[in-house]
Design an enzyme around this catalytic site. Structure first.
Site, PDB file in Angstrom:
ATOM      1  CG  PHE A  32      11.419  -4.496   1.218  1.00 47.04           C
ATOM      2  CD1 PHE A  32      10.924  -5.760   1.511  1.00 47.04           C
ATOM      3  CD2 PHE A  32      12.671  -4.151   1.705  1.00 47.04           C
ATOM      4  CE1 PHE A  32      11.650  -6.660   2.273  1.00 47.04           C
ATOM      5  CE2 PHE A  32      13.421  -5.045   2.468  1.00 47.04           C
ATOM      6  CZ  PHE A  32      12.907  -6.304   2.749  1.00 47.04           C
ATOM      7  CG  ASP A  33       4.964  -4.033  -3.247  1.00 45.08           C
ATOM      8  OD1 ASP A  33       4.611  -2.900  -3.615  1.00 45.08           O
ATOM      9  OD2 ASP A  33       4.153  -4.937  -2.966  1.00 45.08           O
TER      10      ASP A  33
END
Length: 213
Positions: free
Chosen positions: A6-7
């Protein structure tokens, strides 16, 4: 998919208030007043030094000074002017219960990324948290992702997916042979995500949940 990358900004959290206030604070130090802080949302995603040089024509030296001013405000106030997108904690909890490896790969300095996840009580879901270094030696998303892949011990990249809201996330994932999901509830447009070759696009956190779970 066993490894879910995930960003952070624009993917897990809505950081606009804190980031734009921090940028405005830094610009004020150079005599630049920004009346409409929404125009500073373009700073969300890319490395800050690059953005100060690109958007305000700063030299490398002044961009580095601006980043220092930015962090001065951010570490005291901006970091907490932030919120988790509705639906994200439930996604993380479900993935965690399914024994997926959840990994953060953010261009935000690692210290700040860790503080944010801890502040919102979602740090416990992550098996690995990777961010940028304060000295800018690891700042671009492809550099961050490369380090995260190495530290996670992945042997089969086809078992991993990257989730982010900007082209930087998609392009970095593809550089290492990883599928990428673009999300539209952050700061990238559908045109940007399609142009960068996103394998899937989720307009809402509910659509993201359906894709992953």
């Amino acid at each position: 998919m066993e490894y879910i990358f995930f960003d952070l900004d624009g993917t897990l959290t809505e950081p606009a208030e804190g980031i734009t206030n921090s940028v405005a604070f830094a610009l004020e130090k150079f005599g630049i007043t920004v009346k409409d802080k929404s125009t500073l949302q373009k700073f969300i995603g890319p490395p800050l030094i690059d953005s100060f040089m690109e958007f305000y024509g700063f030299s490398r030296e002044n961009a580095e000074k601006a980043v220092a001013f930015y962090r001065e405000y951010y570490k005291e106030k901006g970091i907490f002017q932030n919120k988790v997108y509705e639906g994200i904690p439930a996604i993380l909890e479900t993935l965690f219960e399914k024994n997926k490896k959840i990994i953060l790969a953010s261009s935000k300095p690692q210290l700040f990324a860790e503080q944010i996840l801890k502040y919102f009580g979602i740090e416990k879901y992550f098996s690995l948290i990777v961010g940028a270094t304060m000295d800018e030696k690891r700042s671009h998303k492809d550099e961050v992702l490369a380090y995260a892949i190495e530290k996670s011990g992945i042997t089969d990249i086809s078992s991993a997916v990257m989730i982010g809201d900007r082209k930087f996330d998609i392009e970095a994932a593809h550089k290492y042979g990883m599928d990428a999901i673009g999300v539209l509830f952050g700061y990238g447009s559908i045109e940007e995500l399609k142009a960068s070759g996103a394998d899937f696009i989720a307009a809402t956190t509910n659509e993201l949940k359906n894709l992953l779970i």
